[in-house]
Design a protein around this motif. Structure first.
Motif, PDB file in Angstrom:
ATOM      1  N   GLN A 125       0.835  -1.208   0.000  1.00  0.00           N
ATOM      2  CA  GLN A 125       0.000   0.000   0.000  1.00  0.00           C
ATOM      3  C   GLN A 125       0.869   1.257   0.000  1.00  0.00           C
ATOM      4  O   GLN A 125       0.627   2.191  -0.746  1.00  0.00           O
ATOM      5  CB  GLN A 125      -0.920  -0.006   1.230  1.00  0.00           C
ATOM      6  CG  GLN A 125      -1.983  -1.078   1.173  1.00  0.00           C
ATOM      7  CD  GLN A 125      -3.034  -0.759   0.117  1.00  0.00           C
ATOM      8  OE1 GLN A 125      -3.582   0.332   0.085  1.00  0.00           O
ATOM      9  NE2 GLN A 125      -3.297  -1.706  -0.758  1.00  0.00           N
ATOM     10  N   GLN A 180       2.288  11.821   3.080  1.00  0.00           N
ATOM     11  CA  GLN A 180       1.028  11.721   2.335  1.00  0.00           C
ATOM     12  C   GLN A 180       0.545  10.279   2.273  1.00  0.00           C
ATOM     13  O   GLN A 180      -0.651  10.008   2.414  1.00  0.00           O
ATOM     14  CB  GLN A 180       1.212  12.267   0.913  1.00  0.00           C
ATOM     15  CG  GLN A 180       1.289  13.785   0.856  1.00  0.00           C
ATOM     16  CD  GLN A 180       1.564  14.283  -0.560  1.00  0.00           C
ATOM     17  OE1 GLN A 180       2.343  13.675  -1.295  1.00  0.00           O
ATOM     18  NE2 GLN A 180       0.920  15.380  -0.930  1.00  0.00           N
ATOM     19  N   TYR A 237      -3.089   9.584   3.739  1.00  0.00           N
ATOM     20  CA  TYR A 237      -4.228   9.323   2.857  1.00  0.00           C
ATOM     21  C   TYR A 237      -4.475   7.836   2.600  1.00  0.00           C
ATOM     22  O   TYR A 237      -5.567   7.457   2.223  1.00  0.00           O
ATOM     23  CB  TYR A 237      -4.040  10.041   1.521  1.00  0.00           C
ATOM     24  CG  TYR A 237      -3.947  11.532   1.672  1.00  0.00           C
ATOM     25  CD1 TYR A 237      -5.038  12.248   2.164  1.00  0.00           C
ATOM     26  CD2 TYR A 237      -2.787  12.227   1.356  1.00  0.00           C
ATOM     27  CE1 TYR A 237      -4.959  13.614   2.334  1.00  0.00           C
ATOM     28  CE2 TYR A 237      -2.696  13.599   1.518  1.00  0.00           C
ATOM     29  CZ  TYR A 237      -3.787  14.285   2.004  1.00  0.00           C
ATOM     30  OH  TYR A 237      -3.712  15.643   2.189  1.00  0.00           O
ATOM     31  N   VAL A 238      -3.434   7.015   2.766  1.00  0.00           N
ATOM     32  CA  VAL A 238      -3.594   5.594   2.416  1.00  0.00           C
ATOM     33  C   VAL A 238      -3.544   4.682   3.643  1.00  0.00           C
ATOM     34  O   VAL A 238      -4.463   3.898   3.873  1.00  0.00           O
ATOM     35  CB  VAL A 238      -2.519   5.171   1.383  1.00  0.00           C
ATOM     36  CG1 VAL A 238      -2.606   3.680   1.100  1.00  0.00           C
ATOM     37  CG2 VAL A 238      -2.696   5.979   0.099  1.00  0.00           C
ATOM     38  N   PRO A 282      -6.115   5.856   7.116  1.00  0.00           N
ATOM     39  CA  PRO A 282      -7.554   5.571   6.959  1.00  0.00           C
ATOM     40  C   PRO A 282      -7.876   4.072   7.016  1.00  0.00           C
ATOM     41  O   PRO A 282      -8.887   3.675   7.578  1.00  0.00           O
ATOM     42  CB  PRO A 282      -7.886   6.144   5.577  1.00  0.00           C
ATOM     43  CG  PRO A 282      -6.854   7.177   5.336  1.00  0.00           C
ATOM     44  CD  PRO A 282      -5.608   6.674   6.002  1.00  0.00           C
ATOM     45  N   GLN A 283      -6.990   3.246   6.454  1.00  0.00           N
ATOM     46  CA  GLN A 283      -7.233   1.805   6.516  1.00  0.00           C
ATOM     47  C   GLN A 283      -7.020   1.276   7.931  1.00  0.00           C
ATOM     48  O   GLN A 283      -7.710   0.361   8.370  1.00  0.00           O
ATOM     49  CB  GLN A 283      -6.293   1.072   5.552  1.00  0.00           C
ATOM     50  CG  GLN A 283      -6.598   1.361   4.097  1.00  0.00           C
ATOM     51  CD  GLN A 283      -5.676   0.588   3.170  1.00  0.00           C
ATOM     52  OE1 GLN A 283      -5.545  -0.608   3.275  1.00  0.00           O
ATOM     53  NE2 GLN A 283      -5.027   1.305   2.268  1.00  0.00           N
ATOM     54  N   LYS A 337     -10.150   1.688  10.445  1.00  0.00           N
ATOM     55  CA  LYS A 337     -11.192   0.667  10.435  1.00  0.00           C
ATOM     56  C   LYS A 337     -10.748  -0.562  11.215  1.00  0.00           C
ATOM     57  O   LYS A 337     -11.514  -1.137  11.969  1.00  0.00           O
ATOM     58  CB  LYS A 337     -11.516   0.276   8.997  1.00  0.00           C
ATOM     59  CG  LYS A 337     -12.314   1.357   8.296  1.00  0.00           C
ATOM     60  CD  LYS A 337     -12.616   0.973   6.880  1.00  0.00           C
ATOM     61  CE  LYS A 337     -13.484   2.038   6.223  1.00  0.00           C
ATOM     62  NZ  LYS A 337     -13.622   1.794   4.787  1.00  0.00           N
TER      63      LYS A 337
END
Lengths: 241, 227
Positions: free
Chosen positions: B127, B140, B144-145, B148-149, B152
């Motif tokens: 990722q 970044q 952004y990657v 956020p994952q 969860k």
């Protein structure tokens, strides 16, 4: 456009790249073949600066990109990469995947990025999937999204790292077709692959690597129809039979 | 049989429970306020220290690791006492509610830091590589990657941590904060009857059970791959 001079890469005491030199001109489709563990993927990863070479130079338009002062992010904007395992962002839609870097790196407005992204997804035949999530797609569709995502940055060259190896056989063709179109449009491509048919048809040059070295290189038809080195011959006999 | 009747009269007296209930509700409200605000600060502290630790920023990441070790490795009760009773000697005079929130926050921050660290490290390396191959900076790619994952994935353990914090906030009673447990003990002395403890237990359950149910719901959803 890309020139590699005497590149070495060691992982611990293992020499993965043993003095690789090559040159790629604008519009070339360089296909790299060879047994697994021969250093093909590491070579691509060095070009994208995901691995730091132990020694040697990688020149992009004459500028050594392995230097300390180089802005790696700028280099990566110029050279895209597509991975074997897709590496799509699972928490974003297809269009989100394609437009993220447009918005965050190139600072494009959302509407503008969406238009560019939609155009690219249309180009890879996935216009109707823009709002889908990666887990709703087949492997072939995922890989086409990954190609569109790499294309979005408008790179000067794209590296393809065994992009069809994780796909079911019936899905390989749709990805190769997209790559063929790209090659026809004049994109500079470095392709590590086991798809010999593709290599022969699309490759302008072919390199055979083994044990971190380039054993043989030449035009596609030369290598496939008339390999000079016994190791190339043995490899081709094994994969083509 | 006489024992059972005594037990019912002492611990399950409906009339006593009815009488003390409004006071206990107020205590429960304090418990929720103290644990929720501490959890919130703890999440910020934990996320921040986790990022410092995974990016291996020199010195800073060692400091963060020492912080996590200390606050996970010593009893919370001790930490509360230190913040309230020891810090005034170095000129930091916190009123009890502030001391309570500080102690709970830094304690929960240490646990949350571990949760986030494990969450960030569980995200596939591909990722970050994909994000970086598009020209994004490390920051970044994280923002952004990866993060956020991570959010969860850490939701269930984070909720579990929150449940633990709600129960642990009862330790604030030692610095005279009238949260649920302390209120119920005061009621017990007032009524000379420990039924208020039973009522407090029910109130704790009313807060924690919905949260633990939420955890199982989230975990199930994740197993199905929706998250």
């Amino acid at each position: 456009m890309i020139r590699i001079v005497d590149l070495y890469k060691k992982f611990g005491s293992i020499n993965v790249l043993n003095g690789v030199s090559l040159e790629v001109r604008k519009g070339d489709v360089l296909v790299i073949i060879g047994p697994s563990g021969s250093g093909k993927s590491t070579l691509l990863r060095c070009i994208n600066l995901l691995e730091e070479p132990t020694s040697g130079k990688i020149l992009l338009d004459g500028e050594d990109i392995t230097g300390k002062k180089i802005d790696k992010n700028k280099v990566r904007q110029r050279i895209g990469m597509v991975f074997q395992s897709f590496n799509l962002f699972p928490n974003m839609t297809v269009i989100g995947n394609v437009t993220l870097a447009l918005q965050k790196v190139l600072k494009m407005k959302p509407a503008e990025a969406k238009k560019a992204g939609t155009d690219l997804l249309t180009r890879v035949g996935l216009k109707d999937k823009i709002d889908a999530y990666p887990n709703q797609l087949s492997g072939g569709q995922k890989q086409r999204v990954a190609i569109a995502r790499a294309l979005a940055m408008n790179p000067e060259a794209i590296l393809f790292d065994e992009v069809t190896s994780a796909l079911d056989p019936e899905l390989v063709k749709e990805v190769l077709d997209v790559m063929k179109d790209l090659a026809k449009s004049g994109m500079t491509m470095l392709v590590v692959t086991h798809e010999m048919g593709f290599a022969k048809e699309v490759g302008s040059h072919v390199i055979f690597m083994d044990e971190g070295k380039i054993i043989e290189d030449g035009l596609a038809e030369e290598i496939f129809d008339n390999p000079r080195h016994p190791r190339t011959k043995a490899f081709l006999d094994a994969v083509l039979s | 049989m006489e024992g059972l009747a005594d037990l019912a009269q002492k611990y399950f007296s409906v009339s006593v429970i009815k009488e003390v209930f409004p006071f206990l509700l107020k205590g429960a409200l304090y418990t929720i306020i103290f644990s929720a605000s501490s959890e919130l600060i703890g999440i910020i502290v934990g996320l921040f220290t986790a990022i410092i630790r995974v990016t291996k920023v020199k010195v800073l990441s060692q400091i963060a690791t020492i912080y996590v070790d200390i606050f996970r490795g010593t009893p919370l009760l001790m930490q509360i006492i230190f913040v309230y009773y020891a810090l005034p000697y170095v000129g930091i005079n916190l009123p009890a509610p502030a001391a309570g929130i500080v102690a709970l926050s830094i304690n929960s921050g240490a646990y949350v830091s571990e949760i986030f660290r494990a969450g960030i490290e569980s995200i596939d390396k591909g990722q970050i590589e994909a994000a970086r191959s598009l020209g994004m900076s490390y920051a970044q790619a994280m923002r952004y990657v990866v993060i956020p994952q991570t959010m969860k994935r850490v939701l269930p353990p984070l909720t579990n941590e929150f449940v633990a914090l709600i129960k642990d906030s009862s330790l604030l009673s030692v610095i005279a904060i009238s949260e649920l447990l302390r209120t119920s003990k005061e009621m017990m002395t007032w009524k000379l009857n420990p039924s208020s403890l039973t009522a407090a237990a029910l109130l704790y359950l009313a807060i924690t059970v919905p949260l633990t149910r939420l955890v199982s719901y989230l975990e199930n959803k994740m197993k199905k791959g929706d998250v």
